[in-house]
Design a protein around this motif. Structure first.
Motif, short mmCIF file in Angstrom:
data_model
loop_
_atom_site.label_atom_id
_atom_site.label_comp_id
_atom_site.label_asym_id
_atom_site.label_seq_id
_atom_site.Cartn_x
_atom_site.Cartn_y
_atom_site.Cartn_z
N LEU A 1 43.99 39.97 41.02
CA LEU A 1 42.62 39.57 41.25
C LEU A 1 42.54 38.43 42.26
CD1 LEU A 1 41.50 39.53 37.51
CD2 LEU A 1 41.16 41.38 39.14
N ASP A 2 41.35 38.21 42.80
CA ASP A 2 41.14 37.07 43.69
C ASP A 2 41.23 35.77 42.89
OD1 ASP A 2 40.74 38.78 45.80
OD2 ASP A 2 38.55 38.86 45.53
N GLY A 3 41.40 34.68 43.61
CA GLY A 3 41.41 33.36 42.95
C GLY A 3 42.68 33.10 42.18
N HIS A 4 43.78 33.77 42.54
CA HIS A 4 45.08 33.57 41.89
C HIS A 4 45.01 33.85 40.39
CE1 HIS A 4 46.47 32.13 45.68
NE2 HIS A 4 45.67 31.09 45.68
N LYS A 5 44.51 35.04 40.09
CA LYS A 5 44.48 35.51 38.71
C LYS A 5 44.95 36.96 38.67
CE LYS A 5 40.77 32.43 37.14
NZ LYS A 5 39.44 32.33 36.50
N VAL A 6 45.41 37.38 37.49
CA VAL A 6 45.87 38.76 37.31
C VAL A 6 45.30 39.32 36.02
CG1 VAL A 6 48.02 38.41 38.60
CG2 VAL A 6 47.98 38.06 36.12
N ARG A 7 45.25 40.62 35.96
CA ARG A 7 44.81 41.31 34.75
C ARG A 7 46.05 41.90 34.08
NH1 ARG A 7 40.11 40.88 31.83
NH2 ARG A 7 39.60 42.81 30.74
N VAL A 8 46.20 41.65 32.77
CA VAL A 8 47.36 42.12 32.03
C VAL A 8 46.92 43.01 30.87
CG1 VAL A 8 49.31 41.43 30.57
CG2 VAL A 8 48.79 40.14 32.64
N ALA A 9 47.57 44.17 30.75
CA ALA A 9 47.38 45.04 29.59
C ALA A 9 48.56 44.81 28.66
CB ALA A 9 47.32 46.50 30.02
N TRP A 10 48.29 44.24 27.51
CA TRP A 10 49.35 44.00 26.53
C TRP A 10 49.73 45.29 25.84
CZ3 TRP A 10 51.66 39.66 27.34
CH2 TRP A 10 50.95 38.57 27.85
N ASP A 11 50.95 45.38 25.37
CA ASP A 11 51.41 46.59 24.71
C ASP A 11 50.56 46.93 23.49
OD1 ASP A 11 53.36 46.61 26.59
OD2 ASP A 11 55.06 46.47 25.23
N SER A 12 49.95 45.91 22.89
CA SER A 12 49.10 46.12 21.71
C SER A 12 47.77 46.76 22.05
CB SER A 12 48.84 44.79 21.00
OG SER A 12 48.14 43.89 21.86
N GLY A 13 47.44 46.87 23.34
CA GLY A 13 46.18 47.48 23.76
C GLY A 13 45.14 46.50 24.24
N GLN A 14 45.34 45.20 23.97
CA GLN A 14 44.40 44.19 24.46
C GLN A 14 44.57 44.02 25.97
OE1 GLN A 14 42.21 42.79 22.47
NE2 GLN A 14 43.00 43.57 20.53
N GLU A 15 43.50 43.63 26.65
CA GLU A 15 43.57 43.44 28.10
C GLU A 15 42.76 42.21 28.48
OE1 GLU A 15 42.31 45.92 32.11
OE2 GLU A 15 43.05 47.03 30.38
N TYR A 16 43.38 41.26 29.20
CA TYR A 16 42.71 40.01 29.53
C TYR A 16 43.13 39.55 30.93
CZ TYR A 16 41.77 39.77 24.51
OH TYR A 16 41.37 40.05 23.23
N THR A 17 42.40 38.56 31.44
CA THR A 17 42.69 37.96 32.74
C THR A 17 43.42 36.64 32.54
OG1 THR A 17 40.76 38.99 33.75
CG2 THR A 17 41.67 37.08 34.87
N TYR A 18 44.43 36.39 33.39
CA TYR A 18 45.24 35.18 33.25
C TYR A 18 45.45 34.51 34.60
CZ TYR A 18 46.07 37.05 28.63
OH TYR A 18 45.89 37.53 27.37
N ARG A 19 45.76 33.22 34.56
CA ARG A 19 45.97 32.43 35.77
C ARG A 19 47.38 32.62 36.30
NH1 ARG A 19 44.25 26.90 32.98
NH2 ARG A 19 45.73 27.84 31.51
N SER A 20 47.48 32.91 37.59
CA SER A 20 48.78 33.04 38.23
C SER A 20 48.88 32.01 39.37
CB SER A 20 48.97 34.45 38.77
OG SER A 20 47.89 34.81 39.63
N GLY A 21 48.34 30.84 39.10
CA GLY A 21 48.31 29.76 40.09
C GLY A 21 46.95 29.11 40.19
N ALA A 22 45.92 29.73 39.64
CA ALA A 22 44.59 29.13 39.63
C ALA A 22 44.63 27.81 38.87
CB ALA A 22 43.59 30.10 38.96
N GLU A 23 43.98 26.80 39.43
CA GLU A 23 43.93 25.46 38.84
C GLU A 23 45.32 24.86 38.67
OE1 GLU A 23 42.04 26.15 35.14
OE2 GLU A 23 40.32 27.18 36.02
N GLY A 24 46.30 25.42 39.39
CA GLY A 24 47.66 24.93 39.26
C GLY A 24 48.33 25.33 37.96
N LYS A 25 47.78 26.35 37.28
CA LYS A 25 48.28 26.77 35.97
C LYS A 25 48.91 28.16 36.06
CE LYS A 25 46.64 23.10 33.85
NZ LYS A 25 47.53 22.07 33.27
N TYR A 26 49.94 28.35 35.24
CA TYR A 26 50.65 29.63 35.21
C TYR A 26 50.76 30.08 33.75
CZ TYR A 26 51.75 28.23 39.94
OH TYR A 26 51.63 27.84 41.26
#
Length: 932
Positions: free
Chosen positions: A34-59
């Motif tokens: 995603l834009d803004g240094h974020k990614v979308r992750v599908a967990w094996d359990s079926g949940q799906e969320y957006t996470y920081r991959s450098g946004a706000e300096g957080k990983y």
């Protein structure tokens, strides 16, 4: 490392997602950049969320495996398994320059774990140094691995190839048939016997959702790179020249073809010996679909689960809940699903007992063991007098919406979980019981920072009594002592008829009886009005009829129970909303000073809470224990209610109950990470406030090993990590006293001071080695001793002083309660002098490397390993040591792990071995060792 779609990931250093991933170690797949240094992750359990991959300096994420996106080191051969052109991250030894390891050999501790390694993320890169494996934390990965149960997931495109929507299949292994990548396709066998292959990261697609997780390989958490999109341009997913067709032709052929199982993470289960394990006791008595309950306490559960992948905090919270057998493993372990959980937990069948399926009229005998019945009845509650029913025969006269039963014994009746009952055939007579129905003392009156057991007696009073009264009306069981204040009226038989009609939901009879005798409609009968009973039982037509006949909508019965309160205690949300619409008082309280907001919070009814507050109810009201509705919602893990209450403009998050806990401290006590996160977002100003001037929320969370709460308090709440409380104890001291490895690690990673001394002069390291361990000779005690050794090693690697003396003049080795722990610590310090720091204070002890040849002194490790049966020294193994090394005579390893090590960890002598081949399995160690 630069993110790509298809990478397998897990929670990272800046994780704030609670258990959205399923818990630490659970895997997911990057599905969108995603834009803004974020990614979308599908967990094996079926949940799906957006996470920081450098946004706000957080990983928020770490990369678990890069093989699915085609990272391959051409020309590199693994020194452990001879895999050619290693897929994924390559691990290069800094000592033995010719040694390269593949990911699997690295985490299974091939080569010397005391050697430093470089992690080579991509071909041609110079590599990044990581800590030695001997001093690093190792965690087990969980998710879609061989043996996991799966169903169709987010990117499913294969029609009804699985047998239809909702069908569950079993993962058989990984398919290495994608020409430019690996470990991104799994083979699944469906119930009909058909086997096909599906995408698990291939081109960023995920075809499957995990229904029952499986344990996979271990990993060294701090050795993995963070997932980043901030360094350069994010690379696209690997584009394979082989397309995926809807009929699974080409790479989705369903053939077994995978090939190099030894080089994939699929091999971890067979390597550990699980597949050959003997079936567990009790497995044959469990069938799919059986209702079961955990019938052992926490200590016994942890002990038995050592044979079955371990025990999580979530599994401990399932004690007292009824689950359903969802699967069975070849070794006899069973998968159990509780409540509405999307995941199935794997249990040793010895921890479970079947719950009988009862119906009204069945004769049952209550189990005779008091402690076991209390444990099984934990969710329902316990009242003085119930012990008189133990071993007695009674009749099931009512079953509520949760499946709990009222058992009548002729002259008395009590509510039990069906797990407490043994069906009795051929019996029609009751055993009489006696005893008071008075409440037992509430555990909430005790003051402690350690989680106590939850009892719902106070909230269950009305529910229990109504259940017994309805049973009496419908089945003619005598019920003395249920009443309290009772109005004696003429025509009592008519009120009996009215109550019977209300219980049956017969609105026509109710109307007729009330029209014949207007005084009946508000009569208090056995502590209840007809409207209270109708509301509790959810009889909306009867409620409407009674109100039309003049019933008092706010008329209270015994103990201040009102129709609105009865609806809420009976979990009848539609009735509660109906009463509020009709003008019910939103602020009426019962004898325990609980208002409707308390009851709605306790039963997780956020919409009712919203309406109550809009109508003027006090969301900050305290009951007789000082608990607010927010305390009650947190106590029950009712996160919907927590979220709604925290939206209330004037909600008081500083309010504390009579035990002294404010809502943040109470959330940390109960391990409710969602509540902690939401409270801190509302106001973090109370994060360092002390309970009775002794303990902060961080102390409480660390004491109870609620790691998510620990992390949230520090990162979201800016809690003072090393704040000293009672007796100058820091949160790190508390974690060390309790032996909580994960909390210790979270604290030291976030800056906790490792050499701070309490009022006795003890450092956290002193607390680790001097704590008492229950049953040190049993598996759970042995496991805790191993954990304490690991904790000590971690503290030492973080700069803890082994020579710092407490007020008794004892350094760390002198303070060790158990000689085995002290000997392991001494060996660690001898082998890793470069990480050991000294305080240098006068009078403190020093550590020598022992005599010549690396031997140990008399009475030291030699005696220990000859006289005691200890756990295997391999960091990942839970088996007992059963191999004696020759000629030194030490017994540190089990048979499986001995082959993985090149020297004795006690005397550092090289193990000379001759390995015989039987087929393709390494067998006897010949002259190197002998089986004891």
């Amino acid at each position: 490392m630069t993110a790509r779609e298809g990478m397998r990931v897990l929670r990272g250093p800046d994780w704030q997602g609670g258990d959205a991933d399923g818990g630490e170690g659970h895997l997911g797949t990057v599905v969108t950049l995603l834009d803004g240094h974020k990614v979308r992750v599908a967990w094996d359990s079926g949940q799906e969320y957006t996470y920081r991959s450098g946004a706000e300096g957080k990983y928020d994420l770490r990369i678990f495996d890069t093989a699915p996106v085609g990272i391959r080191h051409e020309g590199k051969t693994c020194s452990g398994c001879d895999e050619q052109s290693i897929y994924g991250m390559l691990w290069h030894c800094q000592v033995c320059r010719a040694c390269d390891l593949c990911p699997l050999c690295y985490v299974t501790d091939k080569h010397d774990i005391k050697h430093g390694f470089l992690r080579v993320n991509e071909p041609g890169s110079t590599g990044e140094p990581v800590k030695k494996r001997s001093v690093s934390l190792k965690i087990r990965a969980m998710g879609i691995f061989p043996g996991a149960k799966v169903k169709r997931g987010r990117d499913w495109a294969w029609a009804d190839q699985d047998g239809g929507l909702g069908t569950t299949g079993e993962v058989m292994g990984f398919e290495n048939v994608a020409p430019e990548s690996s470990r991104n396709i799994v083979r699944v066998q469906w119930p009909g016997g058909k086997t096909n292959s599906y995408r698990l990261g291939f081109n960023g697609n995920v075809d499957l959702t995990c229904v029952e997780e499986e344990a996979g390989t271990y990993y060294y958490r701090d050795h993995l790179p963070v997932l980043s999109t901030t360094t350069g341009t994010a690379l696209p997913s690997t584009n394979s020249s082989t397309s995926v067709s809807s009929d699974n032709s080409a790479i989705f052929s369903g053939s077994s073809g995978a090939g190099s199982a030894t080089s994939s993470f699929a091999s971890i289960n067979s390597a550990s010996g699980d597949s050959s394990a003997a079936p567990m006791q009790g497995a044959t008595s469990m069938d799919l679909g059986d209702k079961v309950v955990i019938h052992v306490d926490e200590g016994k559960l942890k002990e038995l689960q050592l044979q079955c992948g371990g025990c999580t905090a979530t599994m401990l919270r399932c004690i007292g809940k009824t689950g359903e057998i969802a699967s069975k493993a070849p070794n006899g372990a069973v998968g159990v699903k509780f409540d509405n959980s999307k995941l199935t937990f794997r249990f040793n069948p010895e921890t479970l007992t079947r719950v009988p399926q009862l119906k009204v009229g069945d004769m049952v005998r209550i189990k005779p063991d008091l402690e076991q019945v209390k444990l099984l009845n934990k969710r329902v509650g316990w009242k003085t007098g119930m012990e008189t029913a133990l071993g007695k025969v009674g009749q099931v006269t009512k079953i509520d919406s949760d499946g709990d039963v009222v058992v009548s014994f002729g002259k008395g009746a009590y509510m039990f979980s069906p797990a407490c009952c043994i069906p009795v055939s051929g019996s029609t007579s009751f055993d009489s019981v006696t005893g008071s129905s008075a409440d037992v003392s509430d555990a909430s009156s005790a003051s402690s920072v350690t989680s106590d057991s939850d009892t719902s007696d106070d909230y269950m009073d009305l529910h229990r009594n109504i259940m017994k009264m309805v049973a009496a009306q419908l089945f003619g069981i005598a019920q003395p002592g249920l009443g309290g204040a009772r109005r004696h009226v003429s025509g009592e038989s008519n009120i009996g008829k009215l109550i019977n009609a209300v219980a049956k939901g017969d609105a026509q009879t109710v109307r007729s009886l009330c029209q014949e005798n207007k005084s009946l409609v508000n009569t208090v009968y056995k502590g209840l009005t007809p409207l209270i009973l109708a509301c509790h039982e959810g009889k909306k037509d009867v409620c409407s009829c009674l109100l039309a006949q003049g019933a008092d909508i706010n008329g209270q019965g015994e103990k201040g129970n009102s129709p609105l309160g009865a609806a809420l205690e009976g979990k009848k949300e539609d009735i509660a909303l109906y009463l509020l619409e009709k003008g019910a008082n939103p602020s009426v309280t019962n004898s325990k000073e609980r208002n409707p907001v308390h009851l709605a919070a306790y039963n997780n009814m956020p919409e009712v809470i919203k309406i109550l507050v809009q109508k003027g109810a006090n969301a900050n009201a305290k009951d007789q224990y000082g608990d607010t509705p927010l305390h009650d919602a947190i106590e029950r893990d009712n996160n919907d209610a927590v979220d709604m209450l925290l939206r209330v403009k004037n909600i008081d998050i500083q309010a504390h109950n009579r035990k002294g806990f404010n809502v943040l401290q109470h959330a940390c006590l109960k391990g409710n990470a969602n509540a902690v996160e939401k409270i801190l977002a509302r106001d973090a100003g109370q994060v360092d406030k002390m309970l009775d001037g002794k303990y902060t929320a961080l102390h409480i969370a660390a004491t109870n090993d609620h790691v998510d709460c620990v992390t949230l308090l520090i990162k979201n709440g800016n809690a003072t990590v090393s704040l000293q409380g009672h007796n100058k104890l820091t949160p790190l001291h508390m974690a060390c006293i309790k032996g909580h490895v994960r909390s210790l690690e979270a604290l030291v990673e976030n800056g906790a001071e490792v050499n701070v001394q309490d009022s006795d002069g003890d450092t956290p390291l002193h607390c680790v080695v001097n704590a008492n361990v229950d049953n040190p000779g049993r598996p759970t005690g042995q496991h805790e001793l191993k954990q304490r050794v690991r904790m000590a090693m971690l503290l030492l690697s973080k700069g803890a002083y082994p020579d710092l003396c407490n007020k008794k003049g004892k350094d760390v080795l002198g303070a060790c309660r158990y000689s085995g722990v002290g000997d392991h610590i001494k060996a660690f310090m001898q082998q890793n002098p470069q990480v050991i720091k000294k305080s240098g204070r006068p009078g403190t002890a020093t550590v020598s490397r022992g005599g010549s040849g690396g031997g140990t002194s008399a009475g030291g490790l030699d005696a220990l390993f000859r006289m005691m049966t200890l756990p295997c020294a391999a960091a990942t193994c839970t088996k007992m040591a059963d191999i004696t090394l020759m000629p030194c005579g030490h017994k540190p390893f089990c048979r499986n792990c001995c082959l993985s090590f090149s020297e004795c960890p006690i005397c550092q002598k090289t193990i000379e071995r001759r390995l015989h081949k039987r087929g393709d399995v390494d067998a006897d160690l010949a002259d190197a060792c002998k089986q004891m």
